[in-house]
Design an enzyme around this catalytic site. Sequence first.
Site, PDB file in Angstrom:
ATOM      1  N   GLY A  46       1.296   3.582  -3.263  1.00 27.04           N
ATOM      2  CA  GLY A  46       0.350   4.607  -3.689  1.00 27.04           C
ATOM      3  C   GLY A  46      -0.165   5.484  -2.571  1.00 27.04           C
ATOM      4  O   GLY A  46      -0.952   6.398  -2.807  1.00 27.04           O
ATOM      5  N   HIS A  47       0.265   5.248  -1.320  1.00 25.49           N
ATOM      6  CA  HIS A  47      -0.299   5.985  -0.173  1.00 25.49           C
ATOM      7  C   HIS A  47       0.815   6.404   0.772  1.00 25.49           C
ATOM      8  O   HIS A  47       0.938   5.810   1.843  1.00 25.49           O
ATOM      9  CB  HIS A  47      -1.306   5.099   0.559  1.00 25.49           C
ATOM     10  CG  HIS A  47      -2.237   5.841   1.450  1.00 25.49           C
ATOM     11  ND1 HIS A  47      -1.978   6.076   2.777  1.00 25.49           N
ATOM     12  CD2 HIS A  47      -3.441   6.390   1.205  1.00 25.49           C
ATOM     13  CE1 HIS A  47      -2.994   6.718   3.320  1.00 25.49           C
ATOM     14  NE2 HIS A  47      -3.895   6.916   2.383  1.00 25.49           N
ATOM     15  N   PHE A  48       1.513   7.294   0.611  1.00 19.82           N
ATOM     16  CA  PHE A  48       1.778   8.171  -0.523  1.00 19.82           C
ATOM     17  C   PHE A  48       3.240   7.994  -0.829  1.00 19.82           C
ATOM     18  O   PHE A  48       4.042   7.993   0.097  1.00 19.82           O
ATOM     19  CB  PHE A  48       1.456   9.623  -0.162  1.00 19.82           C
ATOM     20  CG  PHE A  48       0.014   9.812   0.247  1.00 19.82           C
ATOM     21  CD1 PHE A  48      -0.981   9.915  -0.712  1.00 19.82           C
ATOM     22  CD2 PHE A  48      -0.351   9.855   1.581  1.00 19.82           C
ATOM     23  CE1 PHE A  48      -2.307  10.099  -0.341  1.00 19.82           C
ATOM     24  CE2 PHE A  48      -1.669  10.032   1.954  1.00 19.82           C
ATOM     25  CZ  PHE A  48      -2.656  10.150   1.001  1.00 19.82           C
ATOM     26  N   PHE A 107       0.814  -1.227   0.000  1.00 24.97           N
ATOM     27  CA  PHE A 107       0.000   0.000   0.000  1.00 24.97           C
ATOM     28  C   PHE A 107       0.840   1.266   0.000  1.00 24.97           C
ATOM     29  O   PHE A 107       0.358   2.329  -0.396  1.00 24.97           O
ATOM     30  CB  PHE A 107      -1.002   0.011   1.162  1.00 24.97           C
ATOM     31  CG  PHE A 107      -0.417  -0.282   2.516  1.00 24.97           C
ATOM     32  CD1 PHE A 107       0.284   0.680   3.225  1.00 24.97           C
ATOM     33  CD2 PHE A 107      -0.598  -1.534   3.082  1.00 24.97           C
ATOM     34  CE1 PHE A 107       0.805   0.405   4.474  1.00 24.97           C
ATOM     35  CE2 PHE A 107      -0.084  -1.820   4.346  1.00 24.97           C
ATOM     36  CZ  PHE A 107       0.623  -0.846   5.040  1.00 24.97           C
ATOM     37  N   ILE A 158       2.269   6.702   4.414  1.00 25.70           N
ATOM     38  CA  ILE A 158       1.449   6.628   5.622  1.00 25.70           C
ATOM     39  C   ILE A 158       0.553   5.396   5.485  1.00 25.70           C
ATOM     40  O   ILE A 158      -0.055   5.182   4.432  1.00 25.70           O
ATOM     41  CB  ILE A 158       0.571   7.890   5.780  1.00 25.70           C
ATOM     42  CG1 ILE A 158       1.444   9.130   5.956  1.00 25.70           C
ATOM     43  CG2 ILE A 158      -0.390   7.747   6.955  1.00 25.70           C
ATOM     44  CD1 ILE A 158       0.656  10.431   5.904  1.00 25.70           C
TER      45      ILE A 158
END
Length: 146
Positions: free
Chosen positions: A48-50, A45, A55
């Site tokens: 893409g986050h971020f 994750f 985070i």
Amino acid sequence: MMDIKEIREYLPHRYPFLLVDRVTELDIENKNIRAYKNVSVNEPFFNGHFPEHPIMPGVLIIEAMAQAAGILAFKMLDSKPSDGTLYYFVGSDKLRFRQPVLPGDQLVLEAKFLSSKRQIWKFECKATVDGKAVCSAEIICAERKL
């Protein structure tokens, strides 16, 4: 108290959605559990986050708390998913996020059984990092026979 091999017996989740790495406390009499999620920069994750400021998504913190609560529920009933029962995360009350969870953090997950009625279970949950609260909620799960 529970290693990843035993955790996999009590949770149907698998990579990349298995969010409990270890259980260190499980007290059936007092109906509570303490578990851990080691947050690695290699978590999918974070792509893409971020990418520039990674985070852990809040919904995954909630899911990690729900998974810890699910282990507690199975242990309280002395059952496993292989027995034909699952617990679905169906809601939350009193949800609060207090600070971000970053790569390298160790997420401490605690859940305490509050009540059950008609196969609906409620747990008081919190997640901390280095003793500081990052998330708290009452997690609601529905027991379902397969």
